[in-house]
Enzyme design. Structure first.
Site, mmCIF file in Angstrom:
data_model
loop_
_atom_site.group_PDB
_atom_site.id
_atom_site.type_symbol
_atom_site.label_atom_id
_atom_site.label_comp_id
_atom_site.label_asym_id
_atom_site.label_seq_id
_atom_site.Cartn_x
_atom_site.Cartn_y
_atom_site.Cartn_z
ATOM 1 N N ASP A 120 0.802 -1.225 0.000
ATOM 2 C CA ASP A 120 0.000 0.000 0.000
ATOM 3 C C ASP A 120 0.832 1.271 0.000
ATOM 4 O O ASP A 120 0.343 2.333 0.378
ATOM 5 C CB ASP A 120 -0.939 -0.005 1.216
ATOM 6 N N GLU A 121 2.075 1.210 -0.450
ATOM 7 C CA GLU A 121 2.932 2.393 -0.392
ATOM 8 C C GLU A 121 3.967 2.343 -1.501
ATOM 9 O O GLU A 121 4.493 1.280 -1.832
ATOM 10 C CB GLU A 121 3.625 2.445 0.974
#
Length: 388
Positions: free
Chosen positions: A94-95
């Protein structure tokens, strides 16, 4: 992404929106995988035992995790990123870091690009994200964290130190609770205090690697480029014995050799592992694997060894003859992207020690320095390093 797992679950549970909720298996031994910002405002944090979260917030909503769903949305988000630039360095599910310097003529200013990315991600997934824009990876990540939730923060290059120096010292990568206490005792409370301290003073307090690292970050020195190459999915080491082994101490000595090797390979690649795994193959060729996901990633061999020994003890092999044993690290992330909780337990002395051993091995050859416990407890065997 903002509270990624929780945000994904709320997509299918709109009645939960705006309420304190956590992602976890609803069982007594479960821990919180993710929490909505409403739950975080009440003190709930990731990796907190679910029983503690329920005690803190009795009406908290528990959402069962669906990891395939998270992978699906991660792919959608990363596709959006790649539509703006090929220079995307995915740090985790998620990054990511994006180098958009080559996209300015097409998509506009950095602020316009960031706004477009946020809009596209929301339109195509329904998920919120926070974006930080800066001239270095460290400051961009810090800006994205400061802008959460669902925010956008631009730090112009000429304003970098103006943004960075007033922040508390725990804004620096690597400063956890214990490190902050050490620095506070020396009268250092802000990033500016660290920046204006003699570098040798920081090294004396924290060790060569940590002291130099924090001094550089305090002056926003972070020359690392965005690396779009796919990192190894795992790094491991397996060991096949010439004769089957039943001696647990010999197995643990072998695991120490392998854990040190895996730690050194992680540090060489500037990676840390969130998941540590053990593989055991018995004389009848039955294989068992066990793994543990850590609250924070590590590249310290002694921490890896401690974990695989605990996994081995949990197997309760009871004298069964072992043909092969192996250590694997997975869930690899870029080194230095989080607080280093390892500085706060019994592995404290080992991080700097292992960095020094790396330097000796580089100069004089592999295994120039090794633990005394390995001198007689392992044998020359068929070994394999296993980057995945």
């Amino acid at each position: 992404m903002d509270a990624f797992f929780a945000s994904v679950e709320v997509l299918d549970r709109p009645e939960v929106r705006g309420k304190p909720a956590v992602v976890a298996h609803d069982s007594p031994r479960s821990v919180v995988t993710s929490a909505t910002y409403e739950a975080r405002a009440l003190g709930i944090r990731s990796a907190m035992p679910l029983t503690n979260a329920k005690r803190l917030v009795p009406n908290v909503i528990v959402l069962e995790p669906h990891f395939e769903k998270y992978r699906h949305y991660s792919r959608l988000v990363m596709k959006v990123f790649n539509d703006f630039t090929p220079l995307v360095e995915q740090l985790s599910i998620d990054e990511a870091f994006l180098d958009v310097s080559g996209a300015i003529k097409i998509f506009g200013t950095p602020e316009q690009i960031a706004a477009q990315i946020k809009q596209r991600v929301f339109e195509e997934t329904g998920l919120p994200c926070s974006v930080g824009v800066a001239s270095t990876k460290f400051v961009a990540k810090l800006a994205s964290t400061k802008s959460k939730p669902n925010g956008l923060l631009i730090v112009p290059e000429e304003d970098t130190l103006k943004f960075l120096h007033p922040l508390p010292i725990d804004a620096l990568w690597g400063v956890g609770k214990k490190t902050a206490e050490v620095l506070n005792k020396r009268g250092l409370h802000t990033v500016s205090d660290v920046a204006h301290s003699p570098e040798q003073s920081l090294i004396a307090a924290l060790g060569q690697a940590a002291g130099s690292h924090l001094y550089a970050l305090a002056w926003a020195r972070d020359p690392r480029p965005v690396n779009s190459e796919k990192a190894d999915k795992s790094i491991g080491k397996e060991h096949t014995f010439n004769e089957d082994v039943t001696d647990i101490e010999k197995l643990k000595a072998t695991l120490l050799f392998q854990a040190d090797h895996v730690g050194a390979q992680l540090r060489k690649a500037q990676l840390e592992a969130r998941t540590i795994g053990l593989k055991v193959t018995f004389s009848d060729l039955e294989s068992l694997t066990r793994s543990r996901t850590l609250p924070e990633a590590t590249s310290v061999g002694r921490e890896i060894h401690k974990i695989v020994c605990e996994l081995l003890d949990d197997l309760r092999i009871g004298g069964r003859a072992v043909r092969l044993i192996g250590v694997r690290s997975a869930g690899l992330v870029e080194a230095g992207g989080q607080q280093l909780s390892l500085w706060e337990d019994e592995t404290d002395p080992w991080k700097d020690a292992e960095i020094v051993i790396d330097q000796v091995d580089q100069k004089f050859g592999p295994a120039s320095v090794r633990p005394a416990s390995l001198l007689r407890k392992i044998e020359p065997t068929r070994e394999s390093g296993t980057p995945g």
